[in-house]
Scaffold this active site. Structure first.
Site, PDB file in Angstrom:
ATOM      1  N   CYS A  39    -105.239 -34.318  17.627  1.00  0.00           N
ATOM      2  CA  CYS A  39    -103.854 -34.472  18.076  1.00  0.00           C
ATOM      3  C   CYS A  39    -103.666 -33.873  19.461  1.00  0.00           C
ATOM      4  O   CYS A  39    -103.525 -32.654  19.616  1.00  0.00           O
ATOM      5  CB  CYS A  39    -102.897 -33.810  17.075  1.00  0.00           C
ATOM      6  SG  CYS A  39    -101.164 -33.971  17.541  1.00  0.00           S
ATOM      7  N   CYS A  47    -100.342 -32.114  19.938  1.00  0.00           N
ATOM      8  CA  CYS A  47    -100.298 -30.777  19.336  1.00  0.00           C
ATOM      9  C   CYS A  47    -101.047 -29.747  20.175  1.00  0.00           C
ATOM     10  O   CYS A  47    -100.582 -28.616  20.347  1.00  0.00           O
ATOM     11  CB  CYS A  47    -100.924 -30.807  17.934  1.00  0.00           C
ATOM     12  SG  CYS A  47    -100.303 -32.101  16.852  1.00  0.00           S
ATOM     13  N   ASP A  48    -102.217 -30.116  20.672  1.00  0.00           N
ATOM     14  CA  ASP A  48    -103.143 -29.125  21.227  1.00  0.00           C
ATOM     15  C   ASP A  48    -103.463 -29.281  22.705  1.00  0.00           C
ATOM     16  O   ASP A  48    -104.188 -28.458  23.276  1.00  0.00           O
ATOM     17  CB  ASP A  48    -104.455 -29.159  20.431  1.00  0.00           C
ATOM     18  CG  ASP A  48    -104.239 -28.858  18.953  1.00  0.00           C
ATOM     19  OD1 ASP A  48    -103.352 -28.037  18.655  1.00  0.00           O
ATOM     20  OD2 ASP A  48    -104.949 -29.435  18.110  1.00  0.00           O
TER      21      ASP A  48
END
Length: 326
Positions: free
Chosen positions: A139, A142-143
């Site tokens: 992701c 997300c990261d």
């Protein structure tokens, strides 16, 4: 079947990620006494996510497993009954709905909220497991922030892979897209943006052979690539690798029960979590192949609980009227 092997609930929640826990919190506060069957991975994908920086309400970076522990504790606190079992089959064709657990327990319910989530598809390498959360991610949204000024690799050739590669250019010094074929499957407009971007290079006809790291603290340092035609290998420097070869919703037991897309994602009505079956709702990644974020899953969990509450109230009112008419 003996009574102890049958359990009824007004609301049965199947799955225990952000969507399931949020649905449980709202359903419990509505005095619906929800029963949650948590499945094999309570907490869902966040349990394998280390640092979370985009969930509202936390100024500092938090840990994914900790966030799910807090959601679980909150859902329990307001009255959710949680059961560690795995639903193996369901019958949603008539009410009360029925679900059978791995141990043979039959769960019946007036309403069902499906929150079984989705799983990222992985390469299947042992080194992928080793570095998951320490340089291996599925992701970019997300990261990606954690790779500011660093070199990253994205694996895949579809829309998701190209979108992730483009997104990562906001942070990374350089992005290498690795694809096992000599052309991408992504939409043409996305491909054009990718090829024009000065921060992105493409390794055609290559696949990941190994993810490499060193030092006392686990972390990715290189990716070994293998030429799909010649078999020759080479190493590419990278601080992180993003696997973007697709997600698979956990919907197999609901096949032929509720309407789904060909991809397996459950179809819900517009601006709703309602499926084609009255009283059955789907929330989170099980129905969302676009955003797949904890906060959007939680939002849908809230929606599902509110819709289930309304459904149950309307049915109880109809039952009261019918009884009075007799």
């Amino acid at each position: 079947m003996a009574n102890e092997q049958t359990k009824h609930a007004k609301v049965l929640i199947i799955g225990a990620g952000p969507a399931g826990y949020t649905a449980a919190i709202y359903a419990a506060r509505a005095m619906l006494e929800p029963v949650m069957v948590r499945g094999l991975q309570p907490g869902g994908q966040l349990t394998i996510t280390t640092e979370v920086e985009n969930y509202p309400g936390f100024a500092d970076v938090i840990q994914g497993p900790w966030l799910m522990e807090q959601m679980e504790a909150q859902a329990k606190h307001v009255g959710t009954e949680m059961i560690d079992d795995t639903i193996m089959s369901v019958d949603l064709k008539a009410r009360p709905f029925r679900a059978v657990g791995d141990g043979g327990v039959v769960y019946t319910a007036d309403s069902v909220i499906i929150a079984t989530g989705a799983q990222a598809q992985w390469l299947g390498l042992p080194s992928e497991d080793k570095f998951q959360g320490f340089g291996v991610s599925a992701c970019a949204t997300c990261d990606g922030f954690f790779y500011r000024g660093k070199k990253v690799v994205v694996v895949g050739g579809g829309n998701t892979a190209v979108e992730e590669a483009l997104f990562l250019t906001n942070f990374a010094e350089h992005v290498t897209l690795v694809h096992r074929r000599d052309e991408l499957r992504a939409e043409r407009i996305l491909q054009e943006r990718l090829f024009k971007h000065e921060k992105i290079s493409v390794e055609w006809n290559h696949e990941v052979d190994e993810i490499l790291g060193k030092g006392e603290i686990q972390g990715v340092t290189h990716i070994r690539l293998k030429d799909t035609k010649s078999g020759e290998t080479k190493e590419v420097e990278a601080d992180g690798i993003f696997i973007a070869i697709g997600h698979k919703p956990s919907t197999e037991i609901f096949r032929d029960q509720v309407e789904m897309k060909d991809s397996g994602y459950i179809i819900t009505k517009p601006d709703s979590t309602a499926t084609n079956i009255p009283g059955v709702y789907a929330a989170g990644d099980v129905t969302d192949e676009t955003y797949r974020q904890a906060v959007t899953a939680a939002g849908m969990g809230c929606m599902a609980a509110l819709e289930a509450e309304k459904f149950i109230a309307e049915n109880e009112a109809n039952d009261t009227k019918a009884a009075a008419a007799e």
